[in-house]
Motif scaffolding. Structure first.
Motif, mmCIF file in Angstrom:
data_model
loop_
_atom_site.group_PDB
_atom_site.id
_atom_site.type_symbol
_atom_site.label_atom_id
_atom_site.label_comp_id
_atom_site.label_asym_id
_atom_site.label_seq_id
_atom_site.Cartn_x
_atom_site.Cartn_y
_atom_site.Cartn_z
ATOM 1 N N CYS A 1 0.408 -1.181 0.077
ATOM 2 C CA CYS A 1 -0.101 0.228 -0.031
ATOM 3 C C CYS A 1 0.637 1.147 -0.157
ATOM 4 O O CYS A 1 1.319 1.737 0.162
ATOM 5 N N LEU A 2 0.498 2.128 -0.823
ATOM 6 C CA LEU A 2 0.988 4.024 -0.686
ATOM 7 C C LEU A 2 1.000 4.570 0.379
ATOM 8 O O LEU A 2 1.805 4.801 0.857
ATOM 9 N N LEU A 3 0.125 4.336 1.905
ATOM 10 C CA LEU A 3 0.007 4.619 2.758
ATOM 11 C C LEU A 3 1.210 5.181 3.330
ATOM 12 O O LEU A 3 1.381 6.228 3.520
ATOM 13 N N PRO A 4 1.993 3.741 3.871
ATOM 14 C CA PRO A 4 2.646 3.633 5.194
ATOM 15 C C PRO A 4 4.171 3.976 4.008
ATOM 16 O O PRO A 4 5.213 4.827 4.590
ATOM 17 N N SER A 5 4.429 4.045 3.074
ATOM 18 C CA SER A 5 5.005 4.232 2.686
ATOM 19 C C SER A 5 5.685 5.586 2.064
ATOM 20 O O SER A 5 7.084 6.556 1.999
ATOM 21 N N LEU A 6 4.710 6.097 1.471
ATOM 22 C CA LEU A 6 4.655 7.758 0.825
ATOM 23 C C LEU A 6 3.522 8.632 1.555
ATOM 24 O O LEU A 6 3.690 9.608 0.619
ATOM 25 N N SER A 7 3.219 8.586 2.508
ATOM 26 C CA SER A 7 2.616 9.635 2.694
ATOM 27 C C SER A 7 3.052 10.290 3.663
ATOM 28 O O SER A 7 2.951 11.862 3.357
ATOM 29 N N VAL A 8 4.614 10.720 3.754
ATOM 30 C CA VAL A 8 5.053 11.399 4.832
ATOM 31 C C VAL A 8 5.641 12.246 3.590
ATOM 32 O O VAL A 8 5.161 13.502 3.135
ATOM 33 N N ASP A 9 6.032 11.109 2.280
ATOM 34 C CA ASP A 9 6.333 13.024 1.153
ATOM 35 C C ASP A 9 4.913 13.274 0.130
ATOM 36 O O ASP A 9 4.924 14.323 0.493
ATOM 37 N N VAL A 10 4.426 12.975 0.453
ATOM 38 C CA VAL A 10 2.391 13.635 -0.189
ATOM 39 C C VAL A 10 2.006 14.931 0.870
ATOM 40 O O VAL A 10 2.121 15.688 0.644
ATOM 41 N N ALA A 11 3.149 14.909 2.186
ATOM 42 C CA ALA A 11 2.476 15.787 2.980
ATOM 43 C C ALA A 11 3.184 17.057 3.224
ATOM 44 O O ALA A 11 3.364 17.902 3.430
ATOM 45 N N ARG A 12 4.334 16.526 1.787
ATOM 46 C CA ARG A 12 6.027 17.158 1.236
ATOM 47 C C ARG A 12 5.497 18.113 -0.278
ATOM 48 O O ARG A 12 6.035 19.228 -0.799
ATOM 49 N N SER A 13 3.761 17.504 -0.372
ATOM 50 C CA SER A 13 4.099 17.936 -1.775
ATOM 51 C C SER A 13 2.770 19.221 -1.892
ATOM 52 O O SER A 13 2.981 19.911 -1.411
ATOM 53 N N SER A 14 2.519 19.402 -3.255
ATOM 54 C CA SER A 14 1.836 20.222 -3.656
ATOM 55 C C SER A 14 0.292 20.839 -2.674
ATOM 56 O O SER A 14 -0.043 19.065 -2.756
ATOM 57 N N GLU A 15 -0.371 21.134 -3.583
ATOM 58 C CA GLU A 15 -1.589 20.877 -2.281
ATOM 59 C C GLU A 15 -2.756 20.818 -2.926
ATOM 60 O O GLU A 15 -3.380 19.757 -2.397
ATOM 61 N N ALA A 16 -1.770 20.411 -4.320
ATOM 62 C CA ALA A 16 -3.156 19.576 -5.076
ATOM 63 C C ALA A 16 -3.123 17.652 -5.461
ATOM 64 O O ALA A 16 -3.641 17.571 -5.172
ATOM 65 N N THR A 17 -1.839 18.048 -5.221
ATOM 66 C CA THR A 17 -1.008 16.307 -4.568
ATOM 67 C C THR A 17 -1.770 16.477 -3.360
ATOM 68 O O THR A 17 -2.790 15.518 -2.717
ATOM 69 N N ARG A 18 -1.791 16.752 -2.130
ATOM 70 C CA ARG A 18 -3.020 17.020 -0.816
ATOM 71 C C ARG A 18 -3.910 16.427 -0.843
ATOM 72 O O ARG A 18 -4.561 16.002 -0.035
ATOM 73 N N ALA A 19 -4.553 16.970 -1.636
ATOM 74 C CA ALA A 19 -5.866 17.532 -1.921
ATOM 75 C C ALA A 19 -6.953 16.156 -2.777
ATOM 76 O O ALA A 19 -7.606 16.016 -2.140
ATOM 77 N N MET A 20 -6.103 15.539 -3.844
ATOM 78 C CA MET A 20 -6.256 14.270 -4.173
ATOM 79 C C MET A 20 -6.059 12.921 -3.267
ATOM 80 O O MET A 20 -7.127 12.167 -2.711
ATOM 81 N N TYR A 21 -4.801 13.063 -2.444
ATOM 82 C CA TYR A 21 -4.435 12.237 -1.524
ATOM 83 C C TYR A 21 -6.252 11.832 -0.608
ATOM 84 O O TYR A 21 -6.566 11.236 -0.105
#
Length: 193
Positions: A108-128
């Motif tokens: 699953c993406l959540l354990p591996s990449l959530s921290v990177d998502v938190a540092r991403s663009s607002e659009a990526t965080r909104a999609m998440y």
């Protein structure tokens, strides 16, 4: 010779699949375009033909990973049947498995990449955030108890299982297995309320 639309789609899918595995293993900062190209069997130029930047590749990986999460929850719902504990318990058992813990690249993406998502663009965080809400709503349907509390239980379950996988992957030896076992017991208690 020009690529057909089917060939273009296959090349893009290969890039996203390979990048998903590599980002899960190394994080967004841990891998560059050249390594993504090598992992996908494409050239760097081919990657740039599909994506303007590594950030766009990452966004595609996040989108695909979140779609996989939603589909996986739906498949468990369909396969679990009428488990008296609610099918969310089946989800928790599968998620908190040693096999999932050990499958970093394909998990699953959540354990591996959530921290990177938190540092991403607002659009990526909104999609998440939108997909995370969708996952919670789906899981709420598999929880038992009064309707208004189910969504909160589902969100707490997601936080518990994702956090447990992160900690279990970071721990060594038997401590890793202990984290999973303790999280399974906690999930059982959470879902019984």
């Amino acid at each position: 010779m020009r690529m057909t639309p089917a060939q273009k789609a296959a090349a893009r899918a290969a890039i996203v699949a390979a990048a998903g595995r590599r980002f899960r293993e190394a994080g967004l900062a841990g891998i560059g375009i050249d390594a993504l190209a090598a992992a996908s069997g494409q050239s760097s130029g081919a990657i740039y033909a599909h994506f303007a930047s590594k950030t766009e590749v990452f966004e595609a990986v996040v989108s695909e990973g979140l779609e996989r999460l939603i589909k996986g929850i739906c498949q468990i719902e369909d396969a679990a049947g009428e488990d008296p504990r609610g099918w969310a318990a089946v989800f928790a058992e599968r998620y908190l498995s040693a096999a999932h813990r050990d499958a970093v690249a394909d998990g699953c993406l959540l354990p591996s990449l959530s921290v990177d998502v938190a540092r991403s663009s607002e659009a990526t965080r909104a999609m998440y955030a939108k997909a995370l809400d969708e996952a919670a709503v789906l899981l709420a349907g598999g929880c038992i108890g009064p309707e208004p509390a189910r969504l909160g239980t589902a969100r707490a379950l997601l936080a518990l299982v994702v956090g447990a996988i992160v900690l279990s992957r970071a721990a060594l030896g038997s401590a890793s297995d202990d984290v999973l076992a303790d999280a399974r017991r906690a999930a059982t208690r959470l879902l019984a309320t």
